[in-house]
Design a protein around this motif. Structure first.
Motif, mmCIF file in Angstrom:
data_model
loop_
_atom_site.group_PDB
_atom_site.id
_atom_site.type_symbol
_atom_site.label_atom_id
_atom_site.label_comp_id
_atom_site.label_asym_id
_atom_site.label_seq_id
_atom_site.Cartn_x
_atom_site.Cartn_y
_atom_site.Cartn_z
ATOM 1 N N PHE A 89 -25.648 7.134 -69.321
ATOM 2 C CA PHE A 89 -25.387 6.322 -68.136
ATOM 3 C C PHE A 89 -25.701 4.856 -68.414
ATOM 4 N N GLY A 90 -26.844 4.631 -69.084
ATOM 5 C CA GLY A 90 -27.233 3.263 -69.412
ATOM 6 C C GLY A 90 -26.246 2.610 -70.357
ATOM 7 N N ASP A 91 -25.814 3.357 -71.357
ATOM 8 C CA ASP A 91 -24.844 2.814 -72.324
ATOM 9 C C ASP A 91 -23.534 2.440 -71.642
ATOM 10 N N LYS A 92 -23.096 3.303 -70.727
ATOM 11 C CA LYS A 92 -21.848 3.049 -70.019
ATOM 12 C C LYS A 92 -21.968 1.831 -69.115
ATOM 13 N N ALA A 93 -23.093 1.717 -68.432
ATOM 14 C CA ALA A 93 -23.316 0.578 -67.531
ATOM 15 C C ALA A 93 -23.342 -0.726 -68.318
ATOM 16 N N LEU A 94 -24.047 -0.726 -69.458
ATOM 17 C CA LEU A 94 -24.124 -1.932 -70.265
ATOM 18 C C LEU A 94 -22.777 -2.283 -70.876
ATOM 19 N N ALA A 95 -22.021 -1.258 -71.261
ATOM 20 C CA ALA A 95 -20.709 -1.498 -71.872
ATOM 21 C C ALA A 95 -19.743 -2.152 -70.884
ATOM 22 N N SER A 96 -19.965 -1.900 -69.601
ATOM 23 C CA SER A 96 -19.061 -2.433 -68.585
ATOM 24 C C SER A 96 -19.440 -3.845 -68.150
ATOM 25 N N MET A 97 -20.553 -4.354 -68.643
ATOM 26 C CA MET A 97 -21.000 -5.682 -68.242
ATOM 27 C C MET A 97 -20.432 -6.729 -69.185
ATOM 28 N N ASP A 98 -19.533 -7.540 -68.692
ATOM 29 C CA ASP A 98 -18.927 -8.578 -69.505
ATOM 30 C C ASP A 98 -19.956 -9.595 -69.975
ATOM 31 N N LEU A 99 -20.995 -9.826 -69.165
ATOM 32 C CA LEU A 99 -21.985 -10.837 -69.523
ATOM 33 C C LEU A 99 -22.655 -10.497 -70.847
ATOM 34 N N VAL A 100 -22.966 -9.228 -71.043
ATOM 35 C CA VAL A 100 -23.591 -8.810 -72.301
ATOM 36 C C VAL A 100 -22.659 -9.096 -73.467
ATOM 37 N N LYS A 101 -21.387 -8.742 -73.319
ATOM 38 C CA LYS A 101 -20.413 -8.942 -74.391
ATOM 39 C C LYS A 101 -20.225 -10.422 -74.707
ATOM 40 N N ILE A 102 -20.154 -11.221 -73.657
ATOM 41 C CA ILE A 102 -19.933 -12.653 -73.850
ATOM 42 C C ILE A 102 -21.154 -13.326 -74.468
ATOM 43 N N ALA A 103 -22.327 -12.983 -73.951
ATOM 44 C CA ALA A 103 -23.539 -13.687 -74.361
ATOM 45 C C ALA A 103 -24.096 -13.222 -75.697
ATOM 46 N N ARG A 104 -23.852 -11.977 -76.069
ATOM 47 C CA ARG A 104 -24.515 -11.389 -77.239
ATOM 48 C C ARG A 104 -24.399 -12.234 -78.515
ATOM 49 N N PRO A 105 -23.208 -12.733 -78.905
ATOM 50 C CA PRO A 105 -23.141 -13.507 -80.156
ATOM 51 C C PRO A 105 -24.023 -14.759 -80.121
ATOM 52 N N TYR A 106 -24.071 -15.420 -78.974
ATOM 53 C CA TYR A 106 -24.859 -16.652 -78.854
ATOM 54 C C TYR A 106 -26.352 -16.343 -78.805
ATOM 55 N N LEU A 107 -26.707 -15.246 -78.163
ATOM 56 C CA LEU A 107 -28.117 -14.850 -78.105
ATOM 57 C C LEU A 107 -28.602 -14.363 -79.471
ATOM 58 N N THR A 108 -27.711 -13.715 -80.213
ATOM 59 C CA THR A 108 -28.060 -13.284 -81.571
ATOM 60 C C THR A 108 -28.342 -14.494 -82.453
ATOM 61 N N GLU A 109 -27.494 -15.513 -82.322
ATOM 62 C CA GLU A 109 -27.698 -16.749 -83.098
ATOM 63 C C GLU A 109 -29.016 -17.418 -82.696
ATOM 64 N N LEU A 110 -29.317 -17.394 -81.388
ATOM 65 C CA LEU A 110 -30.562 -17.980 -80.896
ATOM 66 C C LEU A 110 -31.768 -17.219 -81.447
ATOM 67 N N ARG A 111 -31.676 -15.890 -81.473
ATOM 68 C CA ARG A 111 -32.756 -15.081 -82.036
ATOM 69 C C ARG A 111 -32.967 -15.400 -83.518
ATOM 70 N N ASP A 112 -31.852 -15.539 -84.248
ATOM 71 C CA ASP A 112 -31.941 -15.805 -85.682
ATOM 72 C C ASP A 112 -32.545 -17.189 -85.958
ATOM 73 N N LYS A 113 -32.228 -18.152 -85.102
ATOM 74 C CA LYS A 113 -32.742 -19.518 -85.306
ATOM 75 C C LYS A 113 -34.218 -19.633 -84.916
ATOM 76 N N THR A 114 -34.621 -18.905 -83.877
ATOM 77 C CA THR A 114 -36.002 -18.999 -83.405
ATOM 78 C C THR A 114 -36.906 -17.959 -84.055
ATOM 79 N N GLN A 115 -36.302 -16.847 -84.502
ATOM 80 C CA GLN A 115 -37.062 -15.714 -85.035
ATOM 81 C C GLN A 115 -37.960 -15.087 -83.964
ATOM 82 N N GLU A 116 -37.583 -15.286 -82.693
ATOM 83 C CA GLU A 116 -38.353 -14.745 -81.577
ATOM 84 C C GLU A 116 -37.475 -13.838 -80.721
#
Length: 265
Positions: A89-116
């Motif tokens: 149920f959680g996987d399906k709910a998250l998969a349907s959220m466009d915000l996660v899909k849109i934001a994920r690449p930028y948040l991944t880059e932010l994580r890699d740059k900050t290491q936090e």
């Protein structure tokens, strides 16, 4: 057959004003939320006491949830756990959220740059609900979990959201939410919170200085476009890893990431 616009609105109002059907469903939801937010794996007695439900009622609901695979009971310790059936149920709910899909690449880059650790949340029932989390590669793990909730007044994402509220909305929030202390640093004064919100409006970002979790500092910002609030995100780090120079760098990265996500929406 309803063929009048006024009748349609009347029907919709009637549906919205009706009491929820099936109090047992509400109690089952309360039990699942209790298991989600509990720091340990509770027994029947602990769940019953914590929710102030009778033991027979609690047991009947738990037995049904166990049959559905939504909870698991350890026969030896008598403790209850959330069931793996909920994962789909959680996987399906998250998969349907466009915000996660849109934001994920930028948040991944932010994580890699900050290491936090980077968190992404949405507002639901005047709380922040965590919908995505990118862990720091460092050894320290923070308490937040996907699906968990945080107060608006004590978290950086939440305070960033409060800064977008109109004065009347913010006043209503203060009137209906007690500013309960979570740590020795939590803001519990409405006046002090208002001062903090005013500063957030000026700078464009929010800080949680050990207000939500001891020894954890967070920087947060909203994701907003065309006057629509989509959610918020934050950088979380142990306080000992954040000297002033590094904090200033994180603020710049946070605001750059905010702009990139908002431009993509």
């Amino acid at each position: 057959m309803i063929n009048n616009g006024e009748e349609v609105l009347t029907l919709i109002d009637k549906i919205h004003n009706e009491k929820p059907y099936g109090t047992v469903l509400i109690r089952a939801n309360d039990i699942l939320n209790y298991l989600l937010n509990c720091n340990t794996h509770p027994t029947l007695a602990e769940i019953s006491t914590g929710l102030k439900f009778s033991k027979p009622t609690t047991l009947k609901i738990l037995n049904t949830l166990e049959l559905l695979g939504w909870v698991i009971r350890d026969d030896q310790t008598k403790q209850y756990f959330l069931g793996t059936q909920l994962i789909s149920f959680g996987d399906k709910a998250l998969a349907s959220m466009d915000l996660v899909k849109i934001a994920r690449p930028y948040l991944t880059e932010l994580r890699d740059k900050t290491q936090e650790t980077i968190n992404l949340g949405i507002v639901q029932n005047e709380h922040i609900i965590l919908i995505d989390k990118l862990e720091s590669p460092m050894s320290v793990k923070l308490q937040s979990t996907i699906g968990g909730q945080m107060n608006l007044y004590s978290s950086s994402m939440g305070k960033a959201v409060l800064a977008t509220y109109k004065p009347s909305h913010f006043k209503d929030y203060l009137a209906t939410h007690q500013l309960t202390s979570l740590t020795n640093h939590t803001i519990t004064s409405a006046k002090k919170l208002q001062e903090d919100i005013n500063l957030i409006k000026q700078t464009g970002f929010a800080m949680d200085n050990e207000e939500n979790e001891t020894d954890v500092f967070c920087l947060g910002a909203t994701i907003k476009k065309n006057n629509r609030l989509y959610g918020a995100f934050s950088i979380s780090t142990p306080t000992y890893r954040l000297p002033e120079e590094r904090k200033n760098k994180f603020v710049r990265l946070l605001l750059n990431t905010q702009a990139e996500i908002e431009n993509k929406i």
